[in-house]
Design a protein around this motif. Structure first.
Motif, PDB file in Angstrom:
ATOM      1  N   GLY A   1       6.522  -3.085  -6.727  1.00 13.34           N
ATOM      2  CA  GLY A   1       5.474  -3.273  -5.733  1.00 13.34           C
ATOM      3  C   GLY A   1       5.189  -4.727  -5.414  1.00 13.34           C
ATOM      4  O   GLY A   1       5.552  -5.640  -6.160  1.00 13.34           O
ATOM      5  N   ILE A   2       4.545  -4.904  -4.262  1.00 10.22           N
ATOM      6  CA  ILE A   2       4.224  -6.240  -3.744  1.00 10.22           C
ATOM      7  C   ILE A   2       2.722  -6.282  -3.505  1.00 10.22           C
ATOM      8  O   ILE A   2       2.179  -5.379  -2.868  1.00 10.22           O
ATOM      9  CB  ILE A   2       4.972  -6.480  -2.417  1.00 10.22           C
ATOM     10  CG1 ILE A   2       6.491  -6.417  -2.645  1.00 10.22           C
ATOM     11  CG2 ILE A   2       4.560  -7.812  -1.788  1.00 10.22           C
ATOM     12  CD1 ILE A   2       7.307  -6.221  -1.383  1.00 10.22           C
ATOM     13  N   ALA A   3       2.053  -7.295  -4.040  1.00 11.90           N
ATOM     14  CA  ALA A   3       0.598  -7.385  -3.858  1.00 11.90           C
ATOM     15  C   ALA A   3       0.216  -8.827  -3.558  1.00 11.90           C
ATOM     16  O   ALA A   3       0.847  -9.763  -4.070  1.00 11.90           O
ATOM     17  CB  ALA A   3      -0.114  -6.919  -5.125  1.00 11.90           C
ATOM     18  N   VAL A   4      -0.793  -9.004  -2.711  1.00 15.20           N
ATOM     19  CA  VAL A   4      -1.295 -10.347  -2.406  1.00 15.20           C
ATOM     20  C   VAL A   4      -2.732 -10.425  -2.900  1.00 15.20           C
ATOM     21  O   VAL A   4      -3.596  -9.689  -2.430  1.00 15.20           O
ATOM     22  CB  VAL A   4      -1.236 -10.625  -0.881  1.00 15.20           C
ATOM     23  CG1 VAL A   4      -1.631 -12.069  -0.591  1.00 15.20           C
ATOM     24  CG2 VAL A   4       0.153 -10.326  -0.330  1.00 15.20           C
ATOM     25  N   ASN A   5      -2.967 -11.278  -3.890  1.00 15.42           N
ATOM     26  CA  ASN A   5      -4.292 -11.393  -4.506  1.00 15.42           C
ATOM     27  C   ASN A   5      -4.591 -12.845  -4.822  1.00 15.42           C
ATOM     28  O   ASN A   5      -3.742 -13.539  -5.374  1.00 15.42           O
ATOM     29  CB  ASN A   5      -4.349 -10.638  -5.862  1.00 15.42           C
ATOM     30  CG  ASN A   5      -4.384  -9.154  -5.663  1.00 15.42           C
ATOM     31  OD1 ASN A   5      -5.101  -8.666  -4.796  1.00 15.42           O
ATOM     32  ND2 ASN A   5      -3.588  -8.433  -6.442  1.00 15.42           N
ATOM     33  N   ASN A   6      -5.815 -13.274  -4.495  1.00 15.84           N
ATOM     34  CA  ASN A   6      -6.277 -14.625  -4.863  1.00 15.84           C
ATOM     35  C   ASN A   6      -5.263 -15.703  -4.498  1.00 15.84           C
ATOM     36  O   ASN A   6      -4.966 -16.594  -5.297  1.00 15.84           O
ATOM     37  CB  ASN A   6      -6.564 -14.705  -6.366  1.00 15.84           C
ATOM     38  CG  ASN A   6      -7.614 -13.702  -6.781  1.00 15.84           C
ATOM     39  OD1 ASN A   6      -8.549 -13.443  -6.018  1.00 15.84           O
ATOM     40  ND2 ASN A   6      -7.443 -13.111  -7.956  1.00 15.84           N
TER      41      ASN A   6
END
Ligand SMILES: Cc1cc2nc3c(=O)[nH]c(=O)nc-3n(C[C@H](O)[C@H](O)[C@H](O)COP(=O)(O)OP(=O)(O)OC[C@H]3O[C@@H](n4cnc5c(N)ncnc54)[C@H](O)[C@@H]3O)c2cc1C
Length: 280
Positions: A62-67
């Motif tokens: 998975g790919i996530a964009v956080n902070n």
């Protein structure tokens, strides 16, 4: 040729994979996309006693964009990154590099974690990770740790991973409006490993480039930062940047070191032009 006999175990979770790695009856290897590992087994370049299949361990994908960071799970396939809107928007250097990795069939199975762990010196993704100042997430018998990309690639196919470790994810700073990236490579045919390649990132402030990072691949045992050229580019001196290239590539089956160094200069001019594009 066929591989030497090996046992096979399917990991049910990350912890299970670490457990299996900790008590092998002989050498154990993790199997991700298999696009590099299976070839080395078939050629009998390696003969592990146990293959631990990571496929299906959901927490690694998975790919996530956080902070302000983009995190890409190790088991994320190349094709998923290639088609991801998040990667296109927040990690444009990865998006530029992706179509150069092998062919579609290889990108359907190959994983980002496999590419980083395998650390082929001519591979695109390790250089992108270095150019972006990224980091690698690792889990092992002693817990979790984070290693900066600059410290992760230690030698020819040698990384900071210990034998009991699983690479769980890579993390890179998400692009901002000022982020500029550049990518170029020479390969004999599209999809071949590069003879020479260059991945780059910078921050554009008005007309000025800052924080330039140039990471070459195919010119040494690991991705190679061209630090003197980075400084010259910040000063806007492209000819000086080419003259300052501190690379010493060896001859190989594809080209002499001198040809590679010449090509590195050509790529630098192309990539510098990409970095200077203001309208994005
Ligand atoms: C014909 C061909 C052309 C190719 N061209 C290119 C190219 O141009 N550029 C390029 O970059 N690559 C290229 N590749 C390689 C491809 O990108 C592979 O997908 C990649 O190198 C390895 O990823 P994988 O998931 O298949 O890993 P695998 O083959 O499954 O594993 C590779 C190694 O990494 C280890 N490993 C895998 N995952 C992990 C993990 N999570 N933690 C710790 N260790 C792990 C394995 O134990 C093994 O030692 C090519 C491959 C082929 C067959």
């Amino acid at each position: 040729m066929k591989p030497a006999p090996f046992a096979y175990a399917k990991a049910k979770s990350l912890d299970h994979a670490i457990e299996l790695l900790a008590h092998p009856d002989g050498e154990a290897r993790l199997l991700a996309g298999g696009q590099s590992l299976i070839a080395t087994l078939n050629m009998r370049l390696s003969a592990p006693k146990l293959l631990i299949d990571l496929n299906g361990v959901e927490e690694l994908s998975g790919i996530a964009v956080n902070n302000g960071m983009v995190e890409i799970g190790a088991l994320t396939r190349h094709v998923e990154a290639e088609r991801s809107d998040e990667i296109a928007e927040h990690a444009p250097l990865i998006a530029l590099a992706m179509p150069h990795i092998g062919h579609a069939a290889i990108r359907n199975r190959g994983t980002l974690g496999g590419s980083i762990a395998f650390a082929d010196p001519a591979a695109e993704l390790p250089a992108c990770l270095v150019a972006l100042g990224g980091e690698v997430e690792i889990a092992g018998p002693r817990g979790r740790r984070t290693v900066k990309a600059d410290d992760f690639f230690m030698g020819l196919f040698e990384t900071a991973l210990d034998p009991g470790d699983v690479l769980t994810a890579i993390r890179i700073p998400a692009a901002t409006p000022g982020t500029r990236v550049g990518f170029a490579e020479f390969a004999r045919r599209h999809g071949d490993y590069a003879m020479v390649g260059l991945a780059a990132s910078a921050q554009l402030d008005g007309q000025e480039l800052g924080d330039v990072r140039l990471a070459y691949f195919g010119v040494g045992n690991t991705p190679v930062r061209a630090t003197k050229s980075e400084t010259a580019l910040v000063e806007g001196k492209i000819d000086d940047a080419v003259a300052a290239l501190n690379l010493d590539p060896s001859d190989d089956v594809q080209a002499t070191g001198a040809v590679k160094k010449h090509l590195a200069g050509v790529l630098l001019r192309r990539v510098a032009a990409q970095l200077m594009e203001t309208s994005r």
